[in-house]
Design an enzyme around this catalytic site. Structure first.
Site, PDB file in Angstrom:
ATOM      1  N   TYR A 131       0.854  -1.184   0.000  1.00 38.81           N
ATOM      2  CA  TYR A 131       0.000   0.000   0.000  1.00 38.81           C
ATOM      3  C   TYR A 131       0.893   1.238   0.000  1.00 38.81           C
ATOM      4  CZ  TYR A 131      -4.014   2.904   1.501  1.00 38.81           C
ATOM      5  OH  TYR A 131      -5.008   3.839   1.598  1.00 38.81           O
ATOM      6  N   LYS A 159      -0.304  -1.227  -4.759  1.00 34.24           N
ATOM      7  CA  LYS A 159      -1.345  -0.193  -4.864  1.00 34.24           C
ATOM      8  C   LYS A 159      -0.634   1.143  -5.010  1.00 34.24           C
ATOM      9  CE  LYS A 159      -5.440   1.305  -2.171  1.00 34.24           C
ATOM     10  NZ  LYS A 159      -5.190   2.698  -1.786  1.00 34.24           N
TER      11      LYS A 159
END
Length: 296
Positions: A131, A159
């Protein structure tokens, strides 16, 4: 699993605790729409405002009510030991994958971030999504660090932060990063306003705030991009420009929380203090969008 639309719902909460009924309703809404995965306890899920026990409870509720849709659980924590515990809790509850951000109080070095991911991966039996969210973590990944972490076992997706709205620049950015990561590790776009661009530029997934509340509309954008219809994907995205403008002014979490309240899907308040949903003219703009911007 880390392809298509990954929809991130709110974790409705007030000072008395998590509103479990409202959370379950949001998850069931996503399951009914058959999103590609449900991402709980991301930034939209207010994960850093919840206790470890609350996060474990949310994970269990999500898996229980996802109706077979894969559930990806955010396990970011200040201390590596807590991230490991959260990852183990997620696996025990039946999560299909985990999402890990390098959150911190003291600024982290690249080596510290690498060792953090390495330690968590050593305790995983499910895939992990990296992330990368410098807006909240205040840590910026270098491309070289992404390439290094992507080599770790269990790392299956990255991501990435919002790409340029200019298609050629977005394609170049995705191509540069893809050249550094192993085959089979997917790239997913975050930043709803540029999701259509990111998907058509080569991203495999959209990690979506909008999708956590309006899954059908987000799926329409995703499927158009997957078909290679960049024009339709962009046109569908442009219908949400009133929301995107509010995102830029107030942040996506406050906007989506306000939209959820205005739609009657959660009670007011639904964010953990000190966070608050929008008020005044900003809230009126959200309410006006509900009337004019989409069909529920």
């Amino acid at each position: 699993m880390f392809t298509g639309l990954s929809a991130f719902p709110l974790t409705p909460i007030n000072e008395q605790g998590i509103r479990e009924d409202a959370f379950v309703g949001l998850v069931q809404r996503l399951a009914k729409a058959r999103v590609d995965s449900i991402g709980v306890l991301g930034s939209t899920g207010s994960y850093m405002y919840l206790s470890l026990e609350e996060r474990a409870r949310i994970t269990r509720l999500a898996v229980e009510h996802a109706e077979g849709v894969p559930v990806v659980v955010g396990v970011g924590a200040l201390a590596t030991r807590d991230a490991i515990r959260l990852a183990e809790d997620a696996q025990s509850a039946g999560a299909s994958g985990v999402l890990l951000a390098p959150v911190s109080y003291q600024a982290l070095t690249e080596e510290e971030v690498f060792e953090h991911y390495k330690a968590v991966c050593e305790h995983l039996d499910v895939p992990l999504c990296v992330y990368d969210n410098p807006g909240t973590t205040h840590f910026s990944f270098s491309d070289a660090l992404h390439g290094r972490i992507a080599e770790l076992p269990r790392v299956a997706s990255i991501k990435v932060p919002p790409v340029s709205a200019e298609p050629n620049a977005a394609e170049e950015r995705i191509a540069r990063l893809r050249a550094l990561i192993p085959e089979g590790v997917t790239l997913g776009i975050s930043g709803d306003p540029v999701a259509a661009v990111g998907l058509t530029a080569g991203c495999d997934a959209w990690y979506s705030v909008l999708g956590g509340l309006l899954p059908e509309q987000a799926l329409a954008i995703t499927r158009a991009a997957q078909r290679g219809d960049a024009r339709e994907a962009q046109q569908l995205s442009e219908a949400f420009e009133p929301l995107w403008a509010l995102y830029r002014e107030h942040g996506s979490l406050r906007v989506i929380a306000t939209l959820a309240e205005a739609m009657g899907l959660v009670r007011t308040p639904c964010l953990p203090l000190p966070l608050k949903a929008l008020e005044g003219q900003a809230r009126e703009r959200v309410e006006r969008f509900i009337v004019t911007g989409f069909t529920r």
